[in-house]
Design a protein around this motif. Structure first.
Motif, PDB file in Angstrom:
ATOM      1  N   GLN A  37      -7.979   2.807   4.803  1.00  0.00           N
ATOM      2  CA  GLN A  37      -8.060   1.283   5.045  1.00  0.00           C
ATOM      3  C   GLN A  37      -8.681   1.158   6.290  1.00  0.00           C
ATOM      4  OE1 GLN A  37      -6.418  -1.073   2.944  1.00  0.00           O
ATOM      5  NE2 GLN A  37      -6.270   0.773   1.541  1.00  0.00           N
ATOM      6  N   HIS A  94     -12.068  -1.495   6.766  1.00  0.00           N
ATOM      7  CA  HIS A  94     -11.814  -2.540   7.542  1.00  0.00           C
ATOM      8  C   HIS A  94     -12.815  -2.959   8.342  1.00  0.00           C
ATOM      9  CE1 HIS A  94      -9.725  -6.249   8.727  1.00  0.00           C
ATOM     10  NE2 HIS A  94      -8.800  -6.016   7.966  1.00  0.00           N
ATOM     11  N   LEU A 154       0.807  -1.286  -0.144  1.00  0.00           N
ATOM     12  CA  LEU A 154      -0.027  -0.038  -0.111  1.00  0.00           C
ATOM     13  C   LEU A 154       0.835   1.416   0.235  1.00  0.00           C
ATOM     14  CD1 LEU A 154      -2.665  -0.815   2.666  1.00  0.00           C
ATOM     15  CD2 LEU A 154      -3.053  -0.817   0.122  1.00  0.00           C
TER      16      LEU A 154
END
Length: 402
Positions: free
Chosen positions: A124, A128, A74
């Protein structure tokens, strides 16, 4: 009141990486951990203290740890490789040059800018399913009990957790409230941080130049910019921060020289006091400290976040091993147990003590103009340049590999 396996206070780099690393672990029955991350502000470039205009140098080993945590893919596109490092001492001939190709590695490290990394990690965290993000929010009160920690947020939400992680930086409220033993030292210096432009392309080269007042580091960044860390006395820092850009660049040029030609432009300057602040035993009943909440170092070796990342990786590993325990299937592991946190703490003490000792010694040795010390460090640099084994040792240290 909602229960979580882990509650992390602080969504800066250490806290975000820890949450994402833990989110990949599974229990024996295949279920994931329940993780809460508390952060007072989103990573806006103008507001978030953990993701401001600064850049950090990731040692080669740190990139490997991020790979193990499933995060390097990432971040790789946001990184600028360090292909060479030059260490020099102002006014002396001693100089050490290290090239990545000499060690058969693509880079000695990488430089990442905190602002875009913060945006990416925040996305992110939001996406999640194992992580619940409380943002904006702060801990109003918290209390340790025998089998859990009870947390109340400033919006009156109440959480319980087996393990509370303080990743809330140098001024960690959790750390202060625990009143853990600390070792502190004021270097009587400040670091001026800015992004600068140079006439010559940096070509992936990083520079650390020692001056009588402290080191100057220029790290390669994207867009042919360099990240400047200039350590000076507190009095000099005030003078430099009061200068206009032209006068500031003139003084910087005088100290750094022309290794990259003229320094043509500077971005916004920030100034931070430099202190050593180390919690010598950074864990307590159901509470553990990571990153700057556990140890704030002098930036002379650029290893502060690298040490914090090793904290994070070690904690993730201890949790992973606990979840693999065969007995966990019948009796779910207690992630805040004394045994787990003791194993974590003991695994980190030697690394922390060694790096604190090295950075403190370097800061004192390379931040003065005493003729005997100046001659000694210059001789040391010349010896290291001439002795391949010593230079290789320095290079592996810079890559975070011992």
């Amino acid at each position: 009141m909602t229960h979580y396996d882990v509650v992390i206070n602080g969504g800066g780099l250490a806290g975000a990486v820890l949450a994402l690393g833990l989110s990949q672990l599974e229990r024996a029955d295949g279920s994931t951990l329940r993780i809460a991350l508390i952060e007072r502000s989103a990573p806006d470039q103008n507001r978030h203290p953990g993701f401001d205009a600064r850049s950090i140098a990731l040692a080669g080993h740190s990139c490997e740890l991020l790979q193990q945590l499933g995060l390097w893919s990432l971040l790789r596109d946001l990184a600028t490789p360090i292909t060479a490092i030059q260490v020099s001492d102002q006014g002396h001939f001693g100089q050490v040059n290290m090239q990545a190709q000499d060690y058969s590695v693509p880079a000695l490290g990488n430089v990442i800018e905190l602002a875009p990394v913060g945006q990416l990690l925040y996305q992110q965290l939001q996406q999640h399913p194992a992580i619940e993000l409380f943002c904006p929010a702060q801990i109003a009160t918290w209390q340790q009990a025998a089998d859990q920690v009870m947390v109340t947020l400033d919006n009156d939400q109440r959480l319980t957790t087996s393990l509370l992680v303080a990743a809330d930086g140098h001024h960690s409220r959790i750390s202060r409230q625990l009143k853990l033993p600390r070792r502190q030292f004021d270097y009587q210096q400040s670091a001026i941080i800015a992004n600068v432009q140079t006439a010559m392309p940096h070509q992936g080269r990083a520079f650390e130049r020692f001056t009588p007042e402290g080191p100057i580091a220029l790290l390669p960044m994207s867009g042919e910019r360099c990240s400047l860390v200039w350590c000076v006395s507190n009095a000099r820092a005030k003078q430099l921060m009061a200068c206009d850009d032209s006068a500031f660049l003139t003084r910087l040029q005088q100290e750094f020289g022309y290794r990259l030609g003229r320094i043509t432009r500077t971005g916004t300057r920030h100034c931070y006091p430099l202190v050593l602040d180390e919690v010598t035993r950074p864990w307590h009943h159901r509470v553990v400290l990571v990153g700057n909440a556990a140890h704030l170092l002098h930036p002379i070796a650029g290893q502060g976040f690298n040490l914090g990342l090793r904290d994070v990786a070690a904690l993730v590993e201890q949790v992973r091993q606990a979840l693999l325990d065969p007995s966990e299937a019948e009796h779910p592991v207690d992630l805040g147990s004394h045994q787990l946190l003791s194993r974590y703490g003991q695994s980190r003490q030697a690394d922390q003590a060694a790096l604190v000792g090295i950075t403190s010694a370097l800061a004192l040795l390379f931040s003065n103009d005493h003729p005997v010390l100046a001659a000694g460090r210059n001789l040391g640099l010349m010896t290291m340049a001439a002795c391949s084994s010593l230079k290789h040792s320095l290079a592996w240290q810079a890559m975070g590999k011992r």
